[in-house]
Design a protein around this motif. Structure first.
Motif, PDB file in Angstrom:
ATOM      1  N   MET A  49       0.818  -1.208   0.000  1.00  0.00           N
ATOM      2  CA  MET A  49       0.000   0.000   0.000  1.00  0.00           C
ATOM      3  C   MET A  49       0.854   1.261   0.000  1.00  0.00           C
ATOM      4  O   MET A  49       0.498   2.257  -0.639  1.00  0.00           O
ATOM      5  CB  MET A  49      -0.944  -0.027   1.212  1.00  0.00           C
ATOM      6  CG  MET A  49      -2.065   0.938   1.112  1.00  0.00           C
ATOM      7  SD  MET A  49      -3.097   0.574  -0.325  1.00  0.00           S
ATOM      8  CE  MET A  49      -3.744   2.198  -0.617  1.00  0.00           C
ATOM      9  N   ALA A  50       1.982   1.257   0.695  1.00  0.00           N
ATOM     10  CA  ALA A  50       2.844   2.444   0.724  1.00  0.00           C
ATOM     11  C   ALA A  50       3.340   2.792  -0.684  1.00  0.00           C
ATOM     12  O   ALA A  50       3.436   3.968  -1.040  1.00  0.00           O
ATOM     13  CB  ALA A  50       4.029   2.217   1.660  1.00  0.00           C
ATOM     14  N   GLN A  51       3.627   1.769  -1.492  1.00  0.00           N
ATOM     15  CA  GLN A  51       4.062   2.022  -2.865  1.00  0.00           C
ATOM     16  C   GLN A  51       2.893   2.520  -3.721  1.00  0.00           C
ATOM     17  O   GLN A  51       3.062   3.420  -4.543  1.00  0.00           O
ATOM     18  CB  GLN A  51       4.683   0.765  -3.472  1.00  0.00           C
ATOM     19  CG  GLN A  51       6.011   0.412  -2.838  1.00  0.00           C
ATOM     20  CD  GLN A  51       6.613  -0.849  -3.415  1.00  0.00           C
ATOM     21  OE1 GLN A  51       6.281  -1.279  -4.507  1.00  0.00           O
ATOM     22  NE2 GLN A  51       7.520  -1.464  -2.665  1.00  0.00           N
ATOM     23  N   LEU A  93       6.227  10.677   5.612  1.00  0.00           N
ATOM     24  CA  LEU A  93       7.200   9.622   5.853  1.00  0.00           C
ATOM     25  C   LEU A  93       8.592  10.230   5.887  1.00  0.00           C
ATOM     26  O   LEU A  93       8.817  11.315   5.356  1.00  0.00           O
ATOM     27  CB  LEU A  93       7.137   8.565   4.738  1.00  0.00           C
ATOM     28  CG  LEU A  93       5.852   7.766   4.596  1.00  0.00           C
ATOM     29  CD1 LEU A  93       5.876   6.941   3.313  1.00  0.00           C
ATOM     30  CD2 LEU A  93       5.644   6.874   5.808  1.00  0.00           C
ATOM     31  N   ALA A  94       9.530   9.508   6.460  1.00  0.00           N
ATOM     32  CA  ALA A  94      10.923   9.954   6.462  1.00  0.00           C
ATOM     33  C   ALA A  94      11.477   9.859   5.040  1.00  0.00           C
ATOM     34  O   ALA A  94      11.133   8.922   4.299  1.00  0.00           O
ATOM     35  CB  ALA A  94      11.745   9.083   7.407  1.00  0.00           C
ATOM     36  N   PRO A  95      12.336  10.787   4.650  1.00  0.00           N
ATOM     37  CA  PRO A  95      12.905  10.739   3.299  1.00  0.00           C
ATOM     38  C   PRO A  95      13.611   9.419   2.974  1.00  0.00           C
ATOM     39  O   PRO A  95      13.508   8.925   1.851  1.00  0.00           O
ATOM     40  CB  PRO A  95      13.893  11.915   3.281  1.00  0.00           C
ATOM     41  CG  PRO A  95      13.329  12.883   4.273  1.00  0.00           C
ATOM     42  CD  PRO A  95      12.721  12.015   5.356  1.00  0.00           C
ATOM     43  N   GLY A 101      13.675   4.316  -0.111  1.00  0.00           N
ATOM     44  CA  GLY A 101      13.597   2.855  -0.217  1.00  0.00           C
ATOM     45  C   GLY A 101      12.406   2.408  -1.054  1.00  0.00           C
ATOM     46  O   GLY A 101      12.526   1.502  -1.884  1.00  0.00           O
ATOM     47  N   LEU A 102      11.263   3.047  -0.837  1.00  0.00           N
ATOM     48  CA  LEU A 102      10.072   2.714  -1.629  1.00  0.00           C
ATOM     49  C   LEU A 102      10.287   3.047  -3.100  1.00  0.00           C
ATOM     50  O   LEU A 102       9.902   2.274  -3.989  1.00  0.00           O
ATOM     51  CB  LEU A 102       8.850   3.464  -1.088  1.00  0.00           C
ATOM     52  CG  LEU A 102       8.378   3.071   0.307  1.00  0.00           C
ATOM     53  CD1 LEU A 102       7.359   4.075   0.830  1.00  0.00           C
ATOM     54  CD2 LEU A 102       7.794   1.665   0.295  1.00  0.00           C
ATOM     55  N   ILE A 103      10.923   4.180  -3.354  1.00  0.00           N
ATOM     56  CA  ILE A 103      11.198   4.576  -4.735  1.00  0.00           C
ATOM     57  C   ILE A 103      12.138   3.578  -5.392  1.00  0.00           C
ATOM     58  O   ILE A 103      11.966   3.237  -6.570  1.00  0.00           O
ATOM     59  CB  ILE A 103      11.766   6.009  -4.785  1.00  0.00           C
ATOM     60  CG1 ILE A 103      10.660   7.004  -4.435  1.00  0.00           C
ATOM     61  CG2 ILE A 103      12.365   6.324  -6.158  1.00  0.00           C
ATOM     62  CD1 ILE A 103      11.147   8.413  -4.194  1.00  0.00           C
ATOM     63  N   GLY A 104      13.112   3.099  -4.635  1.00  0.00           N
ATOM     64  CA  GLY A 104      14.029   2.085  -5.176  1.00  0.00           C
ATOM     65  C   GLY A 104      13.275   0.870  -5.687  1.00  0.00           C
ATOM     66  O   GLY A 104      13.567   0.353  -6.776  1.00  0.00           O
ATOM     67  N   GLU A 138      12.964  -0.368  -9.610  1.00  0.00           N
ATOM     68  CA  GLU A 138      13.255  -1.749 -10.026  1.00  0.00           C
ATOM     69  C   GLU A 138      12.100  -2.347 -10.817  1.00  0.00           C
ATOM     70  O   GLU A 138      12.308  -3.085 -11.775  1.00  0.00           O
ATOM     71  CB  GLU A 138      13.536  -2.635  -8.805  1.00  0.00           C
ATOM     72  CG  GLU A 138      14.846  -2.384  -8.122  1.00  0.00           C
ATOM     73  CD  GLU A 138      14.980  -3.181  -6.832  1.00  0.00           C
ATOM     74  OE1 GLU A 138      14.230  -4.167  -6.634  1.00  0.00           O
ATOM     75  OE2 GLU A 138      15.839  -2.813  -6.011  1.00  0.00           O
ATOM     76  N   ALA A 139      10.878  -2.024 -10.411  1.00  0.00           N
ATOM     77  CA  ALA A 139       9.690  -2.555 -11.080  1.00  0.00           C
ATOM     78  C   ALA A 139       9.398  -1.819 -12.385  1.00  0.00           C
ATOM     79  O   ALA A 139       8.556  -2.264 -13.174  1.00  0.00           O
ATOM     80  CB  ALA A 139       8.482  -2.466 -10.148  1.00  0.00           C
TER      81      ALA A 139
END
Length: 159
Positions: free
Chosen positions: A48-50, A73-75, A80-83, A87-88
């Motif tokens: 859900m965060a993504q 959220l913390a940067p 990490g979510l953006i990473g 990748e996807a």
């Protein structure tokens, strides 16, 4: 035969008890929607965060700090979510025209499709569930939407 005891008096609904009830309902609704979506969208595994980051980026590219602020959220969490989304193939990094030292994160066509598929699957599930309700209950839910939108705004939701 002794008479049936009178029902226990119900405590008056205070704002706090209404808030507790609303908290419970929203939590259960989100959980039910998240788990039931697997029926229509069994391959979906995006956390859900993504999904929420993709939804935020649908309005346009943003810097990591801007995303973190909007998502509360913390940067480093957002990074990490953006990473994972990079990748996807759902997002990419673009040069920021205002500051070449930073990048903006933007949806890719694959990210737009993923988000659209996710949204359509959720809309189908909710529409199907609404159809199971009695007309009066369905109308009550629909009538509550503007108030819920105002409540989200009052809680500081970024649009």
């Amino acid at each position: 035969m002794p008479p049936e005891p009178a029902p226990a008096p119900q405590p008056p609904r205070t704002e706090q008890s209404q808030a507790a009830r609303l908290t419970d309902v929203v939590t259960r609704l989100r959980r039910a929607l998240r788990s039931s979506i697997r029926t229509d969208y069994p391959w979906e595994s995006l956390p859900m965060a993504q999904v929420e980051l993709l939804q935020t980026l649908a309005a346009g590219p943003l810097r990591v700090g801007e995303l973190a602020t909007r998502q509360r959220l913390a940067p480093n969490t957002v990074s990490g979510l953006i990473g994972k989304l990079l990748e996807a193939g759902f997002v990419d990094r673009q040069n920021d025209p205002g500051d070449r030292r930073t990048a903006r994160i933007a949806l890719t066509p694959a990210g737009e499709r993923q988000l659209a598929d996710w949204q359509q699957a959720h809309e189908r599930r909710l529409a199907g569930a609404l159809d199971t309700l009695a007309a009066a209950d369905r109308e009550a839910v629909v009538r509550a939407i503007p108030g819920l939108e105002l409540l989200a705004a009052a809680l500081g939701e970024e649009s």
